[in-house]
Design a protein around this motif. Structure first.
Motif, PDB file in Angstrom:
ATOM      1  N   GLU A  26      57.897 -63.020  -3.621  1.00 45.84           N
ATOM      2  CA  GLU A  26      57.920 -61.785  -3.775  1.00 45.84           C
ATOM      3  C   GLU A  26      56.620 -61.006  -4.154  1.00 45.84           C
ATOM      4  O   GLU A  26      56.391 -60.042  -3.740  1.00 45.84           O
ATOM      5  CB  GLU A  26      59.105 -61.607  -5.135  1.00 45.84           C
ATOM      6  CG  GLU A  26      60.653 -61.991  -4.863  1.00 45.84           C
ATOM      7  CD  GLU A  26      60.601 -63.291  -4.914  1.00 45.84           C
ATOM      8  OE1 GLU A  26      59.781 -64.175  -5.445  1.00 45.84           O
ATOM      9  OE2 GLU A  26      61.643 -63.883  -4.641  1.00 45.84           O
ATOM     10  N   ALA A  27      55.902 -61.673  -5.086  1.00 44.19           N
ATOM     11  CA  ALA A  27      54.460 -61.172  -5.244  1.00 44.19           C
ATOM     12  C   ALA A  27      53.682 -61.237  -4.153  1.00 44.19           C
ATOM     13  O   ALA A  27      52.863 -60.069  -4.161  1.00 44.19           O
ATOM     14  CB  ALA A  27      53.992 -62.010  -6.611  1.00 44.19           C
ATOM     15  N   VAL A  28      53.684 -62.147  -3.157  1.00 40.31           N
ATOM     16  CA  VAL A  28      52.994 -62.236  -2.212  1.00 40.31           C
ATOM     17  C   VAL A  28      53.118 -60.841  -1.327  1.00 40.31           C
ATOM     18  O   VAL A  28      52.345 -60.278  -0.574  1.00 40.31           O
ATOM     19  CB  VAL A  28      52.973 -63.545  -1.388  1.00 40.31           C
ATOM     20  CG1 VAL A  28      52.569 -63.426  -0.025  1.00 40.31           C
ATOM     21  CG2 VAL A  28      52.506 -64.738  -2.259  1.00 40.31           C
ATOM     22  N   THR A  29      54.474 -60.691  -1.152  1.00 35.21           N
ATOM     23  CA  THR A  29      55.194 -59.620  -0.083  1.00 35.21           C
ATOM     24  C   THR A  29      54.388 -58.399  -0.765  1.00 35.21           C
ATOM     25  O   THR A  29      53.855 -57.379  -0.140  1.00 35.21           O
ATOM     26  CB  THR A  29      56.461 -59.722  -0.249  1.00 35.21           C
ATOM     27  OG1 THR A  29      56.922 -60.654   0.452  1.00 35.21           O
ATOM     28  CG2 THR A  29      56.856 -58.352   0.549  1.00 35.21           C
ATOM     29  N   ARG A  30      54.307 -57.995  -2.153  1.00 38.35           N
ATOM     30  CA  ARG A  30      54.051 -56.657  -2.644  1.00 38.35           C
ATOM     31  C   ARG A  30      52.460 -56.696  -2.411  1.00 38.35           C
ATOM     32  O   ARG A  30      51.918 -55.846  -2.253  1.00 38.35           O
ATOM     33  CB  ARG A  30      54.297 -56.852  -4.263  1.00 38.35           C
ATOM     34  CG  ARG A  30      55.836 -56.747  -4.580  1.00 38.35           C
ATOM     35  CD  ARG A  30      56.102 -56.327  -6.176  1.00 38.35           C
ATOM     36  NE  ARG A  30      55.397 -57.427  -6.940  1.00 38.35           N
ATOM     37  CZ  ARG A  30      56.113 -58.408  -7.227  1.00 38.35           C
ATOM     38  NH1 ARG A  30      57.360 -58.353  -7.048  1.00 38.35           N
ATOM     39  NH2 ARG A  30      55.631 -59.306  -8.161  1.00 38.35           N
ATOM     40  N   ALA A  31      51.636 -57.885  -2.707  1.00 40.47           N
ATOM     41  CA  ALA A  31      50.255 -57.945  -2.740  1.00 40.47           C
ATOM     42  C   ALA A  31      50.011 -57.433  -0.969  1.00 40.47           C
ATOM     43  O   ALA A  31      48.843 -56.791  -0.882  1.00 40.47           O
ATOM     44  CB  ALA A  31      49.649 -59.176  -2.846  1.00 40.47           C
ATOM     45  N   VAL A  32      50.599 -58.029  -0.145  1.00 38.00           N
ATOM     46  CA  VAL A  32      50.270 -57.628   1.097  1.00 38.00           C
ATOM     47  C   VAL A  32      50.280 -56.073   1.346  1.00 38.00           C
ATOM     48  O   VAL A  32      49.345 -55.242   2.168  1.00 38.00           O
ATOM     49  CB  VAL A  32      51.074 -58.264   2.306  1.00 38.00           C
ATOM     50  CG1 VAL A  32      51.137 -57.606   3.563  1.00 38.00           C
ATOM     51  CG2 VAL A  32      51.049 -59.638   2.352  1.00 38.00           C
ATOM     52  N   MET A  33      51.274 -55.538   0.740  1.00 38.83           N
ATOM     53  CA  MET A  33      51.483 -53.971   0.891  1.00 38.83           C
ATOM     54  C   MET A  33      50.383 -53.361   0.112  1.00 38.83           C
ATOM     55  O   MET A  33      50.200 -52.262   0.526  1.00 38.83           O
ATOM     56  CB  MET A  33      53.132 -53.707   0.435  1.00 38.83           C
ATOM     57  CG  MET A  33      54.250 -54.078   1.444  1.00 38.83           C
ATOM     58  SD  MET A  33      55.767 -53.395   1.080  1.00 38.83           S
ATOM     59  CE  MET A  33      56.158 -54.186  -0.641  1.00 38.83           C
ATOM     60  N   SER A  34      50.437 -53.647  -1.066  1.00 40.57           N
ATOM     61  CA  SER A  34      49.127 -52.987  -1.961  1.00 40.57           C
ATOM     62  C   SER A  34      47.960 -53.090  -1.564  1.00 40.57           C
ATOM     63  O   SER A  34      47.342 -52.124  -1.676  1.00 40.57           O
ATOM     64  CB  SER A  34      49.508 -53.651  -3.259  1.00 40.57           C
ATOM     65  OG  SER A  34      50.611 -53.386  -3.875  1.00 40.57           O
ATOM     66  N   TYR A  35      47.494 -54.297  -1.145  1.00 41.75           N
ATOM     67  CA  TYR A  35      45.947 -54.301  -0.477  1.00 41.75           C
ATOM     68  C   TYR A  35      45.846 -54.188   0.883  1.00 41.75           C
ATOM     69  O   TYR A  35      44.746 -54.482   1.384  1.00 41.75           O
ATOM     70  CB  TYR A  35      45.657 -55.649  -1.173  1.00 41.75           C
ATOM     71  CG  TYR A  35      45.739 -55.769  -2.731  1.00 41.75           C
ATOM     72  CD1 TYR A  35      44.922 -54.982  -3.541  1.00 41.75           C
ATOM     73  CD2 TYR A  35      46.597 -56.666  -3.263  1.00 41.75           C
ATOM     74  CE1 TYR A  35      44.894 -55.114  -4.818  1.00 41.75           C
ATOM     75  CE2 TYR A  35      46.647 -56.739  -4.597  1.00 41.75           C
ATOM     76  CZ  TYR A  35      45.874 -56.161  -5.501  1.00 41.75           C
ATOM     77  OH  TYR A  35      46.186 -56.047  -7.022  1.00 41.75           O
ATOM     78  N   GLY A  36      46.913 -54.121   1.641  1.00 43.05           N
ATOM     79  CA  GLY A  36      46.383 -53.745   3.206  1.00 43.05           C
ATOM     80  C   GLY A  36      46.304 -55.155   3.807  1.00 43.05           C
ATOM     81  O   GLY A  36      45.721 -55.172   4.681  1.00 43.05           O
ATOM     82  N   TYR A  37      46.698 -56.238   3.457  1.00 43.71           N
ATOM     83  CA  TYR A  37      46.429 -57.474   4.052  1.00 43.71           C
ATOM     84  C   TYR A  37      46.862 -57.652   5.371  1.00 43.71           C
ATOM     85  O   TYR A  37      46.319 -58.244   6.387  1.00 43.71           O
ATOM     86  CB  TYR A  37      46.920 -58.712   3.311  1.00 43.71           C
ATOM     87  CG  TYR A  37      46.263 -58.887   1.989  1.00 43.71           C
ATOM     88  CD1 TYR A  37      45.032 -58.708   1.758  1.00 43.71           C
ATOM     89  CD2 TYR A  37      46.918 -59.375   0.746  1.00 43.71           C
ATOM     90  CE1 TYR A  37      44.399 -58.670   0.485  1.00 43.71           C
ATOM     91  CE2 TYR A  37      46.385 -59.659  -0.555  1.00 43.71           C
ATOM     92  CZ  TYR A  37      44.933 -59.257  -0.483  1.00 43.71           C
ATOM     93  OH  TYR A  37      44.386 -59.502  -1.639  1.00 43.71           O
TER      94      TYR A  37
END
Length: 233
Positions: A97-108
């Protein structure tokens, strides 16, 4: 040479650290080195279970290529001779869940699209890319992630627009910022609701207090808030 906490606190230690940096090395504390090695061991174990092992000689590989008439570059954390490219991310939470949020938040997703486009322009290879998230605290849990097809296609469209804008700015010499217009701000409803709650709380306090403040108290309060009042010490 180093202080008890591992810091370069003496002149000799600082001189040594400067020499290492000048030689292209990065001095780190022993405790940091130990943590990094533990993290690397955790990542290696997870990748090994999937039959993947990083080759040191193929770490931090730079790629340069022309994409849509724009000079692009990227630095890949590890690029095996074949198969996916890999990029490592440290995090405080490597849960899915946190990884998915990180992708969206940081534009990975945008990073992945740019790296894959640039890599293909440089090598002619169609690759995929995996993001390896590792937690910074023991036991250094790891999650390996890929951007799915739909998300990657949208990211590639974003990157293409960015390249187009970059090329136009280079051509015209104009680098626009935010729109040249007066911004009319509409504050969200919850902001106003909080203000109404504060007003209601003050009214409740006044009702509970009974008598209104005296004229002298009101005058003293007004005088204290006067910005033009001369302050004496």
């Amino acid at each position: 040479m180093l202080g008890r906490n591992g810091a370069a606190s003496t002149s000799a230690a600082k001189e040594w650290a400067d020499e290492q940096r000048a030689a292209g090395r990065t001095p780190i504390k022993a405790e940091v080195e130990e943590r990094v090695l533990d993290m690397a061991e955790s990542v290696s174990a997870v990748l090994a279970s999937a039959g993947v092992a990083f080759e040191a000689s193929r770490s931090e590989m730079a790629a340069f290529g022309d994409v849509d008439g724009v000079a692009c570059r990227c630095m890949v954390d590890n690029a095996p001779a074949s198969g996916p490219l890999y990029d490592l991310k440290t995090t405080t939470d490597a849960s899915p869940e946190a990884v998915t949020r990180a992708v969206m938040s940081y534009g990975y997703d945008i990073q992945v699209a740019h790296y894959l486009d640039t890599w293909k322009a440089a090598t002619g290879e169609d690759r995929s890319m995996r993001l390896v998230f590792v937690e910074k605290e023991a036991p250094y849990a790891v999650t390996v992630a890929e951007i799915d097809g739909e998300a990657l296609e949208m990211a590639r469209r974003k990157v293409a627009r960015a390249r187009m804008l970059w090329a136009e700015c280079l051509r015209s010499g104009q680098w626009p910022s935010y729109p040249l217009a007066v911004l009319r701000i509409r504050l969200p409803d919850y902001f106003h609701a909080r203000g109404l709650e504060d007003e209601a709380a003050r009214e409740d306090w006044r009702a509970a207090a009974g008598d209104k403040p005296s004229r002298a108290a009101m005058a003293a309060a007004s005088d204290a808030m006067n910005p033009h009042k001369e302050i004496t010490r």
